[in-house]
Structures are given as structure tokens and as C-alpha cells.
Scaffold this active site. Sequence first.
Site, mmCIF file in Angstrom:
data_model
loop_
_atom_site.group_PDB
_atom_site.id
_atom_site.type_symbol
_atom_site.label_atom_id
_atom_site.label_comp_id
_atom_site.label_asym_id
_atom_site.label_seq_id
_atom_site.Cartn_x
_atom_site.Cartn_y
_atom_site.Cartn_z
ATOM 1 N N ASP A 1 0.867 -1.175 0.000
ATOM 2 C CA ASP A 1 0.000 0.000 0.000
ATOM 3 C C ASP A 1 0.908 1.230 0.000
ATOM 4 O O ASP A 1 1.398 1.675 1.040
ATOM 5 C CB ASP A 1 -0.898 -0.017 1.239
ATOM 6 C CG ASP A 1 -1.894 1.131 1.262
ATOM 7 O OD1 ASP A 1 -1.663 2.137 0.560
ATOM 8 O OD2 ASP A 1 -2.897 1.027 1.986
ATOM 9 N N GLU B 1 1.391 2.618 13.101
ATOM 10 C CA GLU B 1 0.334 2.527 12.094
ATOM 11 C C GLU B 1 -0.809 1.778 12.766
ATOM 12 O O GLU B 1 -0.937 0.567 12.653
ATOM 13 C CB GLU B 1 0.850 1.797 10.846
ATOM 14 C CG GLU B 1 -0.048 1.960 9.644
ATOM 15 C CD GLU B 1 -1.149 0.926 9.587
ATOM 16 O OE1 GLU B 1 -2.178 1.113 10.285
ATOM 17 O OE2 GLU B 1 -0.994 -0.065 8.869
ATOM 18 N N GLU C 1 -10.290 -2.487 15.502
ATOM 19 C CA GLU C 1 -9.168 -3.206 16.122
ATOM 20 C C GLU C 1 -8.726 -2.571 17.435
ATOM 21 O O GLU C 1 -7.927 -3.134 18.157
ATOM 22 C CB GLU C 1 -7.961 -3.337 15.188
ATOM 23 C CG GLU C 1 -8.226 -4.236 13.991
ATOM 24 C CD GLU C 1 -6.997 -4.432 13.125
ATOM 25 O OE1 GLU C 1 -5.946 -3.800 13.389
ATOM 26 O OE2 GLU C 1 -7.073 -5.237 12.174
ATOM 27 N N HIS D 1 -5.431 0.059 1.253
ATOM 28 C CA HIS D 1 -5.974 -1.229 1.696
ATOM 29 C C HIS D 1 -7.106 -1.042 2.712
ATOM 30 O O HIS D 1 -7.850 -1.976 2.980
ATOM 31 C CB HIS D 1 -4.871 -2.106 2.298
ATOM 32 C CG HIS D 1 -4.433 -1.690 3.673
ATOM 33 N ND1 HIS D 1 -3.574 -0.633 3.916
ATOM 34 C CD2 HIS D 1 -4.724 -2.199 4.892
ATOM 35 C CE1 HIS D 1 -3.377 -0.513 5.215
ATOM 36 N NE2 HIS D 1 -4.058 -1.450 5.840
#
Length: 518
Positions: free
Chosen positions: A210, A310, A319, A460
Site C-alpha cells: 500500500d 500505524e 481493532e 488497503h
Amino acid sequence: YQRRVRGREMSSEEDWDDWLEEETEPVSCLFCSSSFPTPSSCYEHCASKHGFDYPKLRVNLKLDEYGHVKIINYIRSQVKAKPALANVTDFNIDENNNEWKNDVYLKPVLESDPLLYSGYDDDVDGAEENQISQLQISESTENKLARLEQELKQARLLLQETLLADEKKLEKKNKGDGSDDEDDEDEYDQDHGYFEAYGGPYIHDVMLKDKVRTESYRDFFYQNPQWIKDKVVLDVGCGTGILCMFASSAGARHVIGVDNSRIIEKAKSIVNENKISNILLLQNKIENLDHVDGKQLDISIDKVDVIVSEWMGYCLLFESMLSSIIIARDKFLKPGGSVFPDIARMYLCAISDDQFRKDKFDFWDDVYGFKMSAMKEDVLKECFVETVNVESINSNVFRLKELNVNTVSLDDLDFSSEFQLTVSRDSMLDGFVCYFDVEFSKDCVKPIIMETGPFTTQTHWAQTIFLWEKRIAVCSGDVIEGSFICKRHMDYYRDLNITLKFRVGSNESVFVQSFVLR
């Protein structure tokens, strides 16, 4: 030799043909969301719509059955990593491209993919088939297949055990006989599965390729030396160590990478392979670290100058990794230091997309002549993570939430935001789209903005789509007013519960629908 398909042995071509007649599955296009009754009709679609002539390619590359499997899985992995390929009209694989030959592509990308089992010798032209060389099976290839098959079996067993354990824990919790210890154990199980997902190469392959993502971080390191040169940098969730190596190359004095998945061992090998000596890699959850043991670098570390990570998930907060960054910040960041990216924003807009609704919702009304309406209920509960067609957007874009990562608290991660959208054209409202951007901006000589919206180069992360139960007629200029409520899931804290409430114009009807992002 005998073929093994989904646990059944096929000892003859007659058995194979009988099995195909007994059990057929829709064949998904290699590129877009279309499906077909046979592999041959799928290949015809790929040729006419996407410019990809597989039978011709198969002859040119002289593919045996294993080459066939690798090519199919290679293409599916490329499309999964680059959603924009769903709209490709001239796809081809150059004869000099050897990437697809890697044995990793023997592992299915799409579970129970019919193209892997019946697309090689049953649905291509007979004249072309005669041009393909006889299959030669080497012992080494059989061993690799056996190993992959065993890994798949172990993965399925692990998944079954995890699901069963989760069901038992939820049953206990619902009966009221749970305990704090059991809650801790449940959180461990969730985290175990989460970190296992980041232990293998595929997810890192997707993220590293990406370019928007990876080059944004690279540019921050290389173009803002005042934050990096001679500084101590902490990378939370370091994965393969790419950000650590960017930091080291940009002049950092010391770099610490922390990751709780087994990928950390690969990261150590990568750092050694590149002969970088100022990176310390630790396998642990950042929540469990009270201090950084710098003996390996012959240093003493109490605090760091910069934290990079990230951490962003789908819809920004999926998440729940931002909570780990907040904990790392409060434990390890020096006064005057900064977390990067330091600003994150969520956006919302409306969509009118009849084809998307047909593909995802109306599809269940007629599945090869059968009604499957029961599936629709679950479809409406789920969020879709896909690339949005810009032409389907039917409103302005509204900023839902802005987070300053240097000051945000854990309580801020559950929130409700009011929004107002103005409809762009007369149409039917099908739902809403959420996406995000992040900034590397605090005192930066060269601020960097990384965008994930539908109007720019795709990433992505794609976009998150909330499909509404019923289409709602809207007119150009109508104002949609409502609220976007986002909370971490009570049982699975890495998932998100999202509820949208709104009304259109002067209509007093209030529309409400809840979704789970998991």
C-alpha cells in the site's frame, strides 16, 4: 495420484464428474463481485469485462495444475491488496513476471474456490488443452502440498477451538456466573487470535504494498529530521520493522520496536540482514511493558522522544489499537515529545448505489432459483469494507470526529457525533460511507497528510459502507440530519458497534439502524 477435494478422495475421473454434478458452487470473478454458474462463464466474463484471457495465458505459460492454482491465487491476492483492480479492463500477467510462481500461492486466497478445483481441465477449450504439457509431480512439490494441507487443518482446528471457547464464555457470562479472571482469560483469547493474524506474511504484504500508507510514513521520517535525528523513537506494533528502519535511516539515535505477534522474529532477521545496529525489537504487548530494557543496545531508556505507529483500522477505530497508543504515550513519551501521526479525522457521506444493493442485499432473493431471505438480516447488521464508486456519492462530506493523538483519552474512543449532509441529486438513498485521514503535522517542516477516501488513490483500508435496510427517496438540496454513535463492542473489544440515526428534510420519520464492524 488421487485428488483430495474438501476432505473427499476422488479415485477416478468418473467420480470427479459425479461429484461436480452433485455439488456446485457459484464461481466468483477474479476481479469484481460478479458470480457465475461455471468456471467457463467466469472466464468469458474476465475476458470481455476485464481484458484477461485466462485460457490463452494458460497455454502461453504452459501451466500444469499447480501453476493453475498459483495463478488463480496470485490474481486474487493482487485484487485483495489493490481493490481498484475490480474495475480493471486490460489485466495481463507478463511472461517475465515470476512472482506468481512462489509456493505461497498454493494456499487458497478464497476459501473453497471453485476455480481451483474445476477450472483447470474442465472448462477450457480442448484444442488449447492439448498444447499443455503433461503434469509432472515431483516429490518436493507433493511434500509442500502436504505441509500446506496440514497447516490449513491446524488453522481450522484453532479457529474451531477459539469459536467454541468464545461460545462457552458468552454462555457463562449470560448466566451471570462469570468472574474477573474469566474476563481476563477471554481478553487473552481475543488478543491471541488478533496477534496470530499478524504473525504471517500475507497481511504485511498487503500493508507494505500500500504505497499511500508506507510512503506517507517514509516521507514523514525523511522530511522532518527535527523530530528524528539523534532522537529515541518507539514504534508500537512494529510488524516487519519497516518504520523502525525508516527511523534509523533518517538518523534516529535509538529505535525500539514492540510487537506481540510472532512476526517479531522475522523483523529481527530483517534488521540483521540490513546490518542495522541501533534497533531494539521486543515481543510483548505495550500494555505489559513498564520499562524498556536497553541492555541489548547498551543504553538506559526511561522515556522516548517520539512514538510512531500505524494503528488505524477500518473506519479508523476498528481493532482498538489506538487504546494501546494512548497507554504507550502516557507511559513512555517525554514532555515535549509527540505521537505520529498526531491528528486523525473521520468523515461521512451518503451514497445512492443501486448495483451495490443488488449485489449485497437483493442477491439473496434469487440464488440459482432459490430464496434465501434469512441471510438478509445478517447482511444489514454488517459493515462492508470496499472501494466506493465516486459516482455513487450523493452528498457533501461531513467531518464526524477529529482526534488529537497527543491528548485523546480512552473515554474519547466511545463517542456520538451529530452530522448534517446535503443531498446532491434526486435519487434513492442506499446508505452511508465512512473513511478517515491522518496528519503528521505537529511542528513539522514538511507536514504529511495520508487520505483513505474515495476521491483519492485507494488504500488497503478502502471505505466502510453502511447499507440501509430500505431505499429512501431523496431530492437535491434535502438535508439529512442525524447522529453517528460509535462504541467498542462489549464482548469483543476490538470490534465496533455503530448506530446511525437520521431524518431527511422536514420528514418527521426517524430512521435508525445498528451495525457491527468485525
